[in-house]
Enzyme design. Structure first.
Site, PDB file in Angstrom:
ATOM      1  NE  ARG A  34      49.509  36.183  46.192  1.00  0.00           N
ATOM      2  CZ  ARG A  34      48.615  35.868  47.134  1.00  0.00           C
ATOM      3  NH1 ARG A  34      49.025  34.968  48.193  1.00  0.00           N
ATOM      4  NH2 ARG A  34      47.611  36.259  47.160  1.00  0.00           N
ATOM      5  CB  SER A 105      46.194  38.269  37.602  1.00  0.00           C
ATOM      6  OG  SER A 105      47.110  38.011  38.659  1.00  0.00           O
ATOM      7  CE  LYS A 134      43.754  37.363  44.418  1.00  0.00           C
ATOM      8  NZ  LYS A 134      44.475  38.620  44.848  1.00  0.00           N
TER       9      LYS A 134
HETATM   10  C1  LIG Z   1      47.217  33.824  44.179  1.00  0.00           C
HETATM   11  C2  LIG Z   1      46.033  33.364  43.919  1.00  0.00           C
HETATM   12  N1  LIG Z   1      45.517  33.982  42.584  1.00  0.00           N
HETATM   13  C3  LIG Z   1      44.464  33.375  42.434  1.00  0.00           C
HETATM   14  S1  LIG Z   1      43.938  32.191  43.354  1.00  0.00           S
HETATM   15  C4  LIG Z   1      45.429  32.347  44.149  1.00  0.00           C
HETATM   16  C5  LIG Z   1      45.836  31.517  45.361  1.00  0.00           C
HETATM   17  C6  LIG Z   1      46.195  29.774  45.088  1.00  0.00           C
HETATM   18  O1  LIG Z   1      46.549  29.503  46.013  1.00  0.00           O
HETATM   19  P1  LIG Z   1      46.286  27.946  46.032  1.00  0.00           P
HETATM   20  O2  LIG Z   1      47.186  27.201  45.153  1.00  0.00           O
HETATM   21  O3  LIG Z   1      46.828  27.608  47.613  1.00  0.00           O
HETATM   22  O4  LIG Z   1      45.013  27.509  45.814  1.00  0.00           O
HETATM   23  C1  LIG Z   2      47.444  36.076  41.737  1.00  0.00           C
HETATM   24  C2  LIG Z   2      48.066  35.868  40.937  1.00  0.00           C
HETATM   25  C3  LIG Z   2      47.640  35.297  39.667  1.00  0.00           C
HETATM   26  N1  LIG Z   2      48.249  34.401  39.057  1.00  0.00           N
HETATM   27  C4  LIG Z   2      49.859  34.380  39.202  1.00  0.00           C
HETATM   28  C5  LIG Z   2      50.614  33.462  38.382  1.00  0.00           C
HETATM   29  F1  LIG Z   2      50.193  32.067  38.557  1.00  0.00           F
HETATM   30  F2  LIG Z   2      51.885  33.837  38.725  1.00  0.00           F
HETATM   31  F3  LIG Z   2      50.243  33.886  37.237  1.00  0.00           F
HETATM   32  N2  LIG Z   2      49.999  34.879  40.336  1.00  0.00           N
HETATM   33  C6  LIG Z   2      49.631  35.539  41.357  1.00  0.00           C
HETATM   34  N3  LIG Z   2      50.063  36.000  42.277  1.00  0.00           N
END
Ligand SMILES: Cc1ncsc1CCOP(=O)(O)O
Ligand SMILES: C=C1C=NC(C(F)(F)F)=NC1=N
Length: 210
Positions: A34, A105, A134
């Protein structure tokens, strides 16, 4: 789905290849590349890193998933793609890559039902806990959102995501998720191998309780 590591170059304190090698050694079961955020890699640099990380996943027999970038996924013949609700028409994407892993998602039962009906192979549900990785997430939901999806008859594979770490991974799986997805808990850890192993232990512990 047990320990789904997600990362890009901006999430790593050391070389992404090194972080991934260590995370896989620690037991990561699925990986998503990502490449997002201010100043992330693009085009040739992004593809070069993706190829490196894909090679490492192949060596470790772990599927390599690409986030959002369908063209990159196709050019690498990656194992799958993960898309958000707003990343283009999910039906169209499913039609273009019928034999690949497609993750979507989702944030509620309605989005989940639609994704499953379209043919999503797994659902990413979150943010479960607060995260600073994020910045444009929906509201923090807590692991109860997983319980609700299961209560509403969603049987598709689910990974929780958002602020998940060793201390809270058990609750997410006990609530009904098939695994946890993390960025920071592994990529910012001084020992990604130990971080991955700790998460796997918690997930397997929770599997026993189900
Ligand atoms: C990509 C994404 N989608 C929902 S939360 C998130 C970020 C998760 O990152 P972390 O595991 O560092 O909290
Ligand atoms: C925004 C996101 C939400 N969920 C996931 C996953 F964990 F792969 F399902 N990946 C992403 N990049």
């Amino acid at each position: 789905m047990k320990v789904y590591f997600i990362m890009g170059s901006l999430n790593c304190k050391e070389a992404p290849e090194l972080v991934l090698e260590k995370a896989l050694k620690g037991g990561v079961t699925l990986f998503q590349y990502r490449e997002k955020g201010e100043g992330c890699l693009s085009s040739a640099d992004k593809k070069a890193l993706a190829l490196q990380l894909q090679k490492i996943c192949r060596k470790n027999h772990v599927p390599f998933i690409v986030n959002d970038d369908l063209d990159l996924m196709i050019s690498l013949n990656a194992d799958g793609l993960h898309v958000g609700q707003e990343d283009g028409d999910i039906r169209e994407i499913r039609r273009r890559i019928p034999d690949k892993i497609l993750g979507v998602s989702v944030h509620n039962a309605e989005e989940a039902q639609t994704a499953v009906q379209i043919g999503a192979d797994y659902l990413g549900v979150g943010p479960i806990y607060a995260t600073s990785t994020k910045l444009d997430t929906r509201d923090v939901m807590g692991f109860s959102v997983v319980k609700e999806l299961r209560a509403k008859g969603i049987t598709a594979p689910i990974v929780g995501i958002g602020g998940i770490k060793e201390e809270n991974a058990f609750d997410v799986v006990e609530a009904g998720a098939d695994g946890v997805s993390v960025i920071t808990a592994i990529s910012h850890h001084e020992d990604p191998e130990r971080a991955a192993r700790g998460l796997l232990q918690q997930v397997e512990e929770a599997y026993k309780e189900r």
